[in-house]
Design an enzyme around this catalytic site. Structure first.
Site: not given
Length: 469
Positions: A263, A265, A373-374, A400, A430-431, A434
């Site tokens: 909150h 931040l 998704r990665n 992959d 990205g952060t 994930g």
């Protein structure tokens, strides 16, 4: 909290078991000494009864043979014993068979109604070492006792008693004759008791183990049943419940702290983006303002992901249900396959096993979605998702043919905020949370996740999850 050691618990059970078995073996070795067919001392009350019978015989003989100093023949002796034997049948006295021997052990007289073998009597007489110490011994169904000194017509005799004996039962005598049968019988009787004892001792440990397993699944609930049983386990159970309450309080404080931080931040972050928008309106777009907006978006996304990770670690156990695997991931994989085709890539999916698991559906769907998704994003043109069913677990592989991750960083990619040094992560925006969220979700379901080099050249993520038996 000091928990009882499982090793010491089972050591205690085995100690009790072997101590009990030692007592059983000791009893087996001692029981034959109780065999009535062995020569034994006469019980005090039986001995006094025999003395009373001896006194009655002497008294009766004295009254019938007043003035007679000696017996004329064995017939007179037999008459004495028969007369007393007949009297005993008309009274409440025990029905005895009486025998007389001289001091040298020769049989002089016996009850005519006696159905006992004189050969056995002679054997018993020879076993007596001291005539002044009466003994008893079982022969068949007759218990012989004696000798008791008796004076008849100034002559010394020894009186022996024979009595019908119905104890112990025949099968017990067979056990006395065969010690291994006796050992087997005692073990058959004692084994259920020992098993029950072991079960009773291990029950508190099982409850404690189940409570610990619930904690590993994220279920932080106290269990009053842990505070039952022996004093040691009651104390351990109370300490365990106190630990769970302390962990619950710590998690609540952590959750409150994260909420307050988010909150605090978000408020300056919102003002920053408003100021950036006003600056664009006044001065027009510039690279600096665009960079400010990009970093503000990344910061906002990072806060959201951080809160998501916190909720996963705390609340994942609240919404658990039995779920078929197909309903979990079939729709997700179909959408991912369509997305891959739009990017000119191929997503191969193996058949999903017809099994179920206890899980939080939304959590596992999100976990697999992050990985797939990665792979779609970083793979060049080929992604493979395969499901392998084992007896009690499910293995999921996602691989992959992208650039992959350096081998020395494979174990680090599940750490929060970790960013790999290759191009796989450099331009993703990205952060770094994930895979940390995915790893937390899998661990909350008692599963495992690991990364390795794929045979396709890219990254291979392998997940193992428990299934319903």
């Amino acid at each position: 909290m000091r928990l009882p050691s499982v090793t010491s618990l089972y050591g205690r059970i085995f100690a009790i078991f072997w101590f009990t078995m030692f007592l059983v073996i000791l009893a087996v070795l001692a029981l034959p000494r109780l065999d009535p067919r062995l020569t034994k001392d006469i019980a005090s009350r039986h001995y006094h009864g025999m003395l009373q019978v001896r006194d009655k015989i002497e008294q009766r003989f004295s009254s019938q043979q007043a003035g007679t100093k000696e017996l004329s023949s064995k017939a007179d002796l037999n008459h004495i014993l028969d007369s007393f034997d007949n009297r005993s049948k008309r009274s409440d006295e025990p029905k005895l068979r009486l025998y007389l021997t001289d001091p040298d052990g020769n049989i002089q007289a016996w009850s005519r109604r006696s159905d006992f073998s004189l050969k056995a009597l002679r054997n018993f007489v020879t076993t007596i070492d001291d005539p002044l110490k009466p003994q008893q011994k079982l022969y068949g169904k007759t218990m012989l006792s004696g000798p008791i000194p008796v004076d008849l017509a100034d002559k010394k005799y020894f009186l022996y008693f024979g009595m019908k004996w119905n104890e112990p039962p025949g099968f017990l005598l067979q056990l006395f004759d065969h010690p291994f049968r006796l050992l087997l019988a005692v073990m058959l009787v004692s084994t259920p008791l020992l098993l029950w004892l072991a079960w009773a001792l291990s029950q508190p440990a099982r409850r404690l183990e189940q409570a610990a397993q619930r904690v590993t699944q994220g279920v932080f609930e106290t269990d009053p049943e842990l505070e039952k049983g022996t004093s040691e386990f009651r104390q351990a159970g109370a300490s365990f419940n106190q630990m769970v309450e302390a962990v619950n309080m710590m998690i609540c404080r952590q959750q409150r702290l994260l909420s307050d931080i988010s909150h605090e931040l978000r408020s300056p972050l919102t003002r920053l983006r408003m100021a950036q928008a006003l600056a664009i309106r006044k001065q027009g777009e510039s690279s600096e303002l665009i960079r400010i907006d990009t970093e503000a978006q990344r910061l906002e996304l990072m806060i959201a992901k951080l809160l998501e990770l916190s909720h996963i670690q705390v609340d994942s156990h609240l919404n658990r249900e039995a779920q078929p695997l197909s309903s979990l991931w079939e729709g997700l994989l179909a959408d991912s396959q369509f997305e891959a085709e739009q990017m000119g890539k191929t997503l191969q999916i193996s058949d999903i096993p017809d099994r179920s698991m206890i899980c939080s559906p939304q959590l596992l769907m999100s976990a697999l979605e992050n990985i797939v998704r990665n792979s779609i994003y970083y793979g060049k043109d080929k992604i493979i998702v395969s499901f392998v069913e084992h007896k009690e677990s499910l293995s999921i592989k996602v691989e992959d043919n992208g650039e992959g991750v350096p081998d020395e960083e494979l174990e680090s990619i599940f750490r929060p905020f970790y960013r790999v040094s290759t191009a796989r992560d450099r331009h993703s925006g990205g952060t770094g949370l994930g895979l940390a969220i995915t790893e937390s979700a899998i661990r909350q379901h008692n599963g495992t996740i690991q990364a390795s080099r794929s045979t396709l050249g890219g990254l291979l993520i392998e997940i193992s999850l428990p299934l319903i038996s």
